[in-house]
Design a protein around this motif. Structure first.
Motif, PDB file in Angstrom:
ATOM      1  N   VAL A 241       0.828  -1.304   0.031  1.00 50.87           N
ATOM      2  CA  VAL A 241       0.105  -0.062   0.078  1.00 50.87           C
ATOM      3  C   VAL A 241       0.878   1.029  -0.053  1.00 50.87           C
ATOM      4  CG1 VAL A 241      -1.692   1.174   1.302  1.00 50.87           C
ATOM      5  CG2 VAL A 241      -1.838  -1.203   1.234  1.00 50.87           C
ATOM      6  N   LEU A 242       1.090   1.818  -0.998  1.00 53.25           N
ATOM      7  CA  LEU A 242       1.998   2.777  -1.557  1.00 53.25           C
ATOM      8  C   LEU A 242       1.370   4.246  -1.635  1.00 53.25           C
ATOM      9  CD1 LEU A 242       4.047   0.892  -3.740  1.00 53.25           C
ATOM     10  CD2 LEU A 242       4.815   1.209  -1.200  1.00 53.25           C
ATOM     11  N   PRO A 243       2.070   5.388  -1.013  1.00 53.18           N
ATOM     12  CA  PRO A 243       1.669   6.880  -1.648  1.00 53.18           C
ATOM     13  C   PRO A 243       2.308   6.936  -2.964  1.00 53.18           C
ATOM     14  CG  PRO A 243       3.462   6.873  -0.001  1.00 53.18           C
ATOM     15  CD  PRO A 243       3.273   5.318  -0.106  1.00 53.18           C
ATOM     16  N   TYR A 244       1.460   7.218  -3.685  1.00 51.15           N
ATOM     17  CA  TYR A 244       2.151   7.691  -5.353  1.00 51.15           C
ATOM     18  C   TYR A 244       1.456   8.883  -5.824  1.00 51.15           C
ATOM     19  CZ  TYR A 244       4.436   6.669  -9.599  1.00 51.15           C
ATOM     20  OH  TYR A 244       5.112   6.889 -10.892  1.00 51.15           O
ATOM     21  N   GLN A 245       2.097   9.946  -6.145  1.00 52.13           N
ATOM     22  CA  GLN A 245       1.566  11.043  -6.903  1.00 52.13           C
ATOM     23  C   GLN A 245       0.218  11.786  -6.139  1.00 52.13           C
ATOM     24  OE1 GLN A 245       1.859   9.961 -10.977  1.00 52.13           O
ATOM     25  NE2 GLN A 245       4.185  10.313 -11.024  1.00 52.13           N
ATOM     26  N   GLY A 246       0.351  11.559  -4.958  1.00 49.91           N
ATOM     27  CA  GLY A 246      -0.823  12.055  -4.082  1.00 49.91           C
ATOM     28  C   GLY A 246      -2.171  11.194  -3.963  1.00 49.91           C
ATOM     29  N   LYS A 247      -2.048   9.971  -4.420  1.00 45.34           N
ATOM     30  CA  LYS A 247      -2.759   9.145  -4.243  1.00 45.34           C
ATOM     31  C   LYS A 247      -2.536   7.642  -3.525  1.00 45.34           C
ATOM     32  CE  LYS A 247      -4.850  10.234  -8.715  1.00 45.34           C
ATOM     33  NZ  LYS A 247      -5.565   9.900  -9.825  1.00 45.34           N
TER      34      LYS A 247
END
Ligand SMILES: Cc1cc2nc3c(=O)[nH]c(=O)nc-3n(C[C@H](O)[C@H](O)[C@H](O)COP(=O)(O)OP(=O)(O)OC[C@H]3O[C@@H](n4cnc5c(N)ncnc54)[C@H](O)[C@@H]3O)c2cc1C
Length: 346
Positions: A241-247
């Motif tokens: 579960v990763l933060p990626y480009q604000g999502k």
């Protein structure tokens, strides 16, 4: 030498880059555009691969742990160190001692790479960082470091380095057979999932086989502060579960296919990822929360009955003046490119 590279994914681009650095005359072909396929569909991690320790891939993990530093040094605007937590729940997943041993071994193999060491965080600290994690049965979490990249942009950055060194990049040009490359001294088949297709245009039995294993990810628009690695309930597999480009990006799956093209993420893969997330989080997701999804095909070396256990190493086969490249990982692509060049020049 005049060198042709078929396939402008990260493996072909790194092979072309290595050759250009040694002042060879290189042309890099792609049937579509550079990074259009697997190399822009990854989990976006420059990582050693904590889970590969379980399958004994120590040499690969060590190589990859040190390769992270290469990318951070070369293109710090397109990748960054990332702290991940591996939460431990009472009676669920692997026992605490096992993850402790794994993260310690990870630290040991990463020695000298400049990344912070792993450590144990208590329950209160974990919930402060990940307030939506279920608190029932939570004992705490191991914190460890890897790195995160924008795979598409970093891959295109490598192609730009190739161009700067004089590589001719020819997109939308499919290599049908190697006869069309008769003017080249050496040829690299870096076609990733399509490498077998090109290999079969030559005679003889291929020395290796590619296992096509699709992996899908889903996005929610919810912002996320803390990256997590979690065991899939009831399975040996883990997911991110990763933060990626604000999502928030959640993945991945491992579905064996009989063809190289990436099918769209299936309803059942999306359901599987939602269920896996919901097994650990209070802020339950439904299909309506999914704002995007993508899939890619791993061109793995066929090595295990279960694709989760398959090696992430690479292999080369030389037939005449053609070097066929099988397998590999994004993180280690630069080392693989140099190794491919050394084989190509033999
Ligand atoms: C779901 C998933 C998650 C992953 N996560 C990670 C991760 O977090 N970290 C990591 O290190 N690795 C990860 N990987 C692995 C990594 O993404 C791949 O190992 C790597 O991108 C493979 O690159 P490639 O160049 O071999 O393939 P590709 O990127 O697919 O490139 C092959 C290229 O060859 C071209 N081509 C094919 N046939 C021809 C032809 N006949 N003529 C000309 N061009 C041709 C194609 O158009 C394509 O652009 C992941 C993979 C997947 C699928």
């Amino acid at each position: 030498m005049k060198i042709a590279v078929a396939g402008a994914g990260i493996i072909g681009a790194c092979t072309a880059w290595s050759a250009a650095k040694q002042r060879h005359e290189v042309t890099l072909f792609d049937k579509d555009t550079a990074m259009a396929h697997t190399s822009q569909s990854s989990s976006k991690l420059l990582h050693g691969g904590l889970r590969y320790l379980e399958t004994g891939q120590f040499a690969l993990v060590k190589k990859a742990l040190h390769a992270r530093r290469f990318w951070l040094g070369q293109a710090p605007h397109l990748c960054r160190p990332l702290e991940l937590l591996f939460p431990i729940y009472q009676g669920r997943g692997r026992p605490k001692w096992q993850i402790s041993a794994g993260t310690k071994l990870y630290d040991l193999l990463a020695s000298g790479s400049g990344f912070p060491k792993s450590r144990w965080l208590d329950k209160a600290e974990v919930l402060k960082r990940s307030p939506t994690l279920l608190s029932d049965g939570l004992k705490g979490a191991f914190s460890f470091y890897d790195a995160q990249m924008d795979d598409s942009a970093l891959g295109r950055w490598v192609v730009a380095q190739c161009r700067n060194l004089g590589v001719e990049v020819v997109e939308n040009h499919k290599i049908e057979t190697f006869d069309s490359l008769a003017g080249f001294d050496r040829i690299a088949n870096a076609a990733g999932p399509w490498a077998m297709e090109l290999r079969h245009t030559q005679g003889g039995r291929p020395a290796f086989t590619i296992d096509w294993v699709r992996g899908s990810h889903i996005f929610t628009d919810r912002p996320l502060n803390q990256a997590l690695m979690l065991p899939i309930p009831g399975e040996k597999r883990v997911f991110f579960v990763l933060p990626y480009q604000g999502k928030t990006m959640i993945g991945t799956t491992e579905i064996r296919q009989d063809h190289p093209d990436a099918d769209r993420p299936s309803e059942s893969e999306i359901g599987y990822l939602i269920e896996s997330y919901n097994a650990y989080h209070g802020d339950k997701l439904t299909a309506a929360d999914i704002s995007g999804a993508f899939s890619g095909v791993r061109p793995l070396l066929k090595s295990a009955a279960n694709p989760s256990d398959a090696t992430r190493e690479w292999a080369f086969e030389r037939v005449g003046n053609v070097l066929h490249i099988y397998g590999g990982k994004w993180t280690t692509a630069q080392i693989q490119g140099e190794a491919a060049l050394a084989e190509l020049l033999k």
